[in-house]
Write a protein that holds these residues in place. Structure first.
Motif, PDB file in Angstrom:
ATOM      1  N   ILE A   6       3.942   9.857  -4.944  1.00  0.00           N
ATOM      2  CA  ILE A   6       4.797   9.389  -3.845  1.00  0.00           C
ATOM      3  C   ILE A   6       5.699   8.290  -4.376  1.00  0.00           C
ATOM      4  CG2 ILE A   6       4.839   8.219  -1.596  1.00  0.00           C
ATOM      5  CD1 ILE A   6       2.124   9.579  -1.028  1.00  0.00           C
ATOM      6  N   ARG A   7       6.988   8.387  -4.056  1.00  0.00           N
ATOM      7  CA  ARG A   7       7.939   7.378  -4.544  1.00  0.00           C
ATOM      8  C   ARG A   7       8.876   6.930  -3.421  1.00  0.00           C
ATOM      9  NH1 ARG A   7       9.727   5.475  -9.304  1.00  0.00           N
ATOM     10  NH2 ARG A   7       8.415   6.913 -10.480  1.00  0.00           N
ATOM     11  N   PHE A  30       8.651   1.536  -4.509  1.00  0.00           N
ATOM     12  CA  PHE A  30       7.394   1.522  -5.252  1.00  0.00           C
ATOM     13  C   PHE A  30       6.888   2.952  -5.345  1.00  0.00           C
ATOM     14  CE2 PHE A  30       5.877   1.209  -0.881  1.00  0.00           C
ATOM     15  CZ  PHE A  30       4.699   1.962  -0.870  1.00  0.00           C
ATOM     16  N   SER A  31       5.881   3.165  -6.175  1.00  0.00           N
ATOM     17  CA  SER A  31       5.327   4.512  -6.314  1.00  0.00           C
ATOM     18  C   SER A  31       3.805   4.471  -6.208  1.00  0.00           C
ATOM     19  CB  SER A  31       5.741   5.137  -7.653  1.00  0.00           C
ATOM     20  OG  SER A  31       5.246   4.370  -8.732  1.00  0.00           O
ATOM     21  N   THR A  49       2.432  -0.703   8.913  1.00  0.00           N
ATOM     22  CA  THR A  49       2.132   0.607   9.499  1.00  0.00           C
ATOM     23  C   THR A  49       3.335   1.537   9.401  1.00  0.00           C
ATOM     24  OG1 THR A  49       0.464  -0.294  10.995  1.00  0.00           O
ATOM     25  CG2 THR A  49       1.458   1.807  11.620  1.00  0.00           C
ATOM     26  N   THR A  50       4.538   0.986   9.490  1.00  0.00           N
ATOM     27  CA  THR A  50       5.741   1.815   9.338  1.00  0.00           C
ATOM     28  C   THR A  50       5.780   2.449   7.954  1.00  0.00           C
ATOM     29  OG1 THR A  50       6.947   0.442  10.918  1.00  0.00           O
ATOM     30  CG2 THR A  50       8.260   1.836   9.462  1.00  0.00           C
ATOM     31  N   LEU A  51       5.394   1.699   6.925  1.00  0.00           N
ATOM     32  CA  LEU A  51       5.331   2.253   5.566  1.00  0.00           C
ATOM     33  C   LEU A  51       4.382   3.450   5.516  1.00  0.00           C
ATOM     34  CD1 LEU A  51       5.203  -1.042   3.471  1.00  0.00           C
ATOM     35  CD2 LEU A  51       7.035   0.658   3.424  1.00  0.00           C
ATOM     36  N   LEU A  68       7.606  13.046  -2.008  1.00  0.00           N
ATOM     37  CA  LEU A  68       6.292  13.490  -2.457  1.00  0.00           C
ATOM     38  C   LEU A  68       6.505  14.585  -3.487  1.00  0.00           C
ATOM     39  CD1 LEU A  68       3.224  13.875  -2.388  1.00  0.00           C
ATOM     40  CD2 LEU A  68       3.499  15.245  -0.317  1.00  0.00           C
ATOM     41  N   ASP A  69       6.045  14.338  -4.696  1.00  0.00           N
ATOM     42  CA  ASP A  69       6.242  15.283  -5.794  1.00  0.00           C
ATOM     43  C   ASP A  69       7.712  15.676  -5.949  1.00  0.00           C
ATOM     44  OD1 ASP A  69       3.524  15.245  -6.372  1.00  0.00           O
ATOM     45  OD2 ASP A  69       3.086  16.955  -5.067  1.00  0.00           O
TER      46      ASP A  69
END
Length: 265
Positions: A6-7, A30-31, A49-51, A68-69
């Motif tokens: 995840i990035r 961030f990843s 929580t939004t993140l 994601l990927d």
């Protein structure tokens, strides 16, 4: 080296409010690598929580991307299991039927002839076998949280997203749930994102902690946790644990003070 799954790339989120737009997340990058246990800590209302909701597919960034990927996240998926503080279980279904629920959905990839086997496995793993026919209202808070974890795990998600899952529990039950989570993760390899207000909990469970600022959330610091898995509660007495907890508390408390000033304006 673990692969990034995840990035976040310069992700910003604005919500519409009466006075216009409220920026909740500001230019975050961030990843999360495969198999990591990431905790996000910061003051209440800062955007933690939004993140998590972005990764879950419930919220889309106003600008920037979250992938994601390598593919932008555009909605929820069974490969991302979510566990909320309020359990998220159905009071009208028994313990057994709550666990089976996700397996019976149309987009479930689990063969029907394996549903009962999987349900039985998680009933046993979570110590709920004797309560399979009980309804959630008859369970203690700790047992309801075990049920929420069992239901999330039953669909075999690659990612486990947890929003203050133990926040409503008493200290003793919370400690037991932390140990149970670590034990389950030894058997079921997952990538985990945990939202928590507890610095102690974050250090004990995580491989990495992301400290975020007062709203709008920005990354203040990323801390690698030096303790190997499996972990035992005795690490709470380790001088390195105590020192790290003190450092994290100072970081978070400064952001709490900033958040309070923001709320009073």
């Amino acid at each position: 080296m673990s692969q990034d799954r995840i990035r976040f790339e310069k992700a910003t989120v604005d919500f519409k409010v009466d006075k216009g737009l409220l920026r909740v997340i500001d230019d975050i990058s961030f990843s999360i690598s495969d198999g990591e246990f990431i905790s996000i800590v910061g003051p209440s209302g800062c955007g933690k929580t939004t993140l998590m909701n972005i990764i879950a597919g419930f919220v889309k960034p106003t600008s920037g991307t979250v992938k994601l990927d390598g593919v932008e996240i555009n909605g929820p998926s069974q490969n991302r299991g979510v566990i909320f503080q309020e359990y998220g279980i159905f009071p009208w279904l028994t313990v057994e039927k709550n666990i089976l629920f996700g397996l019976t959905l149309r987009n479930s990839k689990v063969p029907k002839d394996r549903h009962q086997e999987i349900c039985s496995r998680y009933l046993q793993l979570m110590g709920l076998t004797d309560f399979a026919l009980a309804y959630p209202r008859t369970l203690s808070g700790g047992m309801r949280q075990r049920l929420a974890i069992a239901r999330a795990y039953a669909t075999n998600p690659e990612f486990l997203l947890m929003d203050e899952p133990f926040g409503a529990l008493d200290a003793q039950t919370r400690a037991k749930m932390q140990d149970l989570l670590l034990e389950v993760l030894q058997h079921e390899r997952k990538t985990v994102l945990l939202i928590t207000h507890s610095v102690d909990e974050a250090i004990y469970l995580s491989s990495k902690i992301i400290v975020v600022t007062a709203r709008p959330a920005k990354i203040k610091e990323v801390i690698e946790i030096p303790f190997p898995y499996p972990r035992h509660e005795s690490i709470h007495d380790d001088p390195q644990f105590i020192s790290l907890k003190s450092r994290l508390r100072d970081l978070v408390m400064k952001e709490y003070e900033a958040q309070q000033k923001l709320s009073s304006n």
